[in-house]
Design an enzyme around this catalytic site. Sequence first.
Site: not given
Ligand code: P1T
Length: 388
Positions: A50, A102, A174, A199
């Site tokens: 961890r 998001y 972000d 992504k």
């Molecule tokens: O899903 P996660 O890995 O926890 O990420 C969150 C997140 C953070 N920042 C941005 C710009 C994002 O697009 C996302 C997650 N977005 C999606 C799941 C979506 O479909 O837009």
Amino acid sequence: MSSQPLLETLAIHAGQEPDPVHGAVMPPITLSTTFAQPEPGKPLRFDYSRSGNPTRAVLEACLAALERASFGFAFASGCAAATTLLHTLRPGDHVVCGDDVYGGTYRLLQHAATALGIRTTTVDATDPAAFAAALRPETKLAWIESPTNPLLKLADVAAIARYTAERGVRLVVDNTFASPALQNPIELGADVVLHSTTKYINGHSDVVGGALVTRDPQLAERLRFLQNALGAVPSPFDCYLVLRGVKTLPVRMQRHVETASELARRLEEHPAVERVLYPGLRSHPQHELARTQMRGGGGIISIVLRGGEPAARRFLTSLRWFALAESLGGVESLAEHPALMTHASIPKDKREAIGIGDGLVRLSVGLEHVHDLWADLEQALSKARAET
Ligand code: P1T
């Protein structure tokens, strides 16, 4: 060799030396949860997985290098990265956040961070002066996405960074939508960059992950502590998959941009489409900023369909190659309805006030052939048009 290695080289090599024992060229997956110590309390580099893990350490070094940062931290999701960053704040601290982010980030700030005594104001980040005007004496963190999810608005990162630096406010960008292949916010003045590695960075829609990177040693020390204390870390296997995916990030992004640019141009001329939002189009209100701040318009296109929700539903259920699904940034094309899906956690009045209406559809343009993707969009648009 004196010149700095470029992105394509870093994506493949940063943080990665052949394994000193066997010479393995690809980083091994170290599954061990614990590491033998020569003396009590005197571990070699790692003690418990961890706190730190060899596979994760390679990924963290690679992501830091891609963002031209010095310290990287990997997390179990983008939201876990965001949650950990929010724990750098104290009760009573204030966050100024762009008004288009998001839906999960909005939910985290407005409905979870409030339990930590953190308050958030949202403001249109396309206007740096308006954004700066929202900073208060108790503001400790400024939070922006650029391009934003889902409206693909841009924030002038350098201009906002000048305001936040003057006020001693930390700026997080972000960078999930642009990825380090198209934009490096730290070089524009951001203090910390957040990624949902789910992504583009992983790029194959088979890992949920997140990351934070920074050049600030004090912030890095705090993040290292919080990463271990909060424990939202990724598995070694997921780190390996992200490392494998990121090697092709620069070439994938190049093709995402080429195909998305072509589709955006064609969509703009289609009678079923009221508006196309894509930073690479001349019609985008911040196209000039995109040209200076980014190295390409990205792989996401948002469109407003004539005929509102019925047209959007018909369009989305008629697509063949674009899967109707949340997420983005993978090799496969995806389409989704922000108001009903990714941004449903934002109240309807707030959503509509910023432009997330019922006719809005977001496309994540994958790596399939542009001709097949256009044929798919065209046939689905003709069905959507029949609804109007
Ligand atoms: O899903 P996660 O890995 O926890 O990420 C969150 C997140 C953070 N920042 C941005 C710009 C994002 O697009 C996302 C997650 N977005 C999606 C799941 C979506 O479909 O837009």
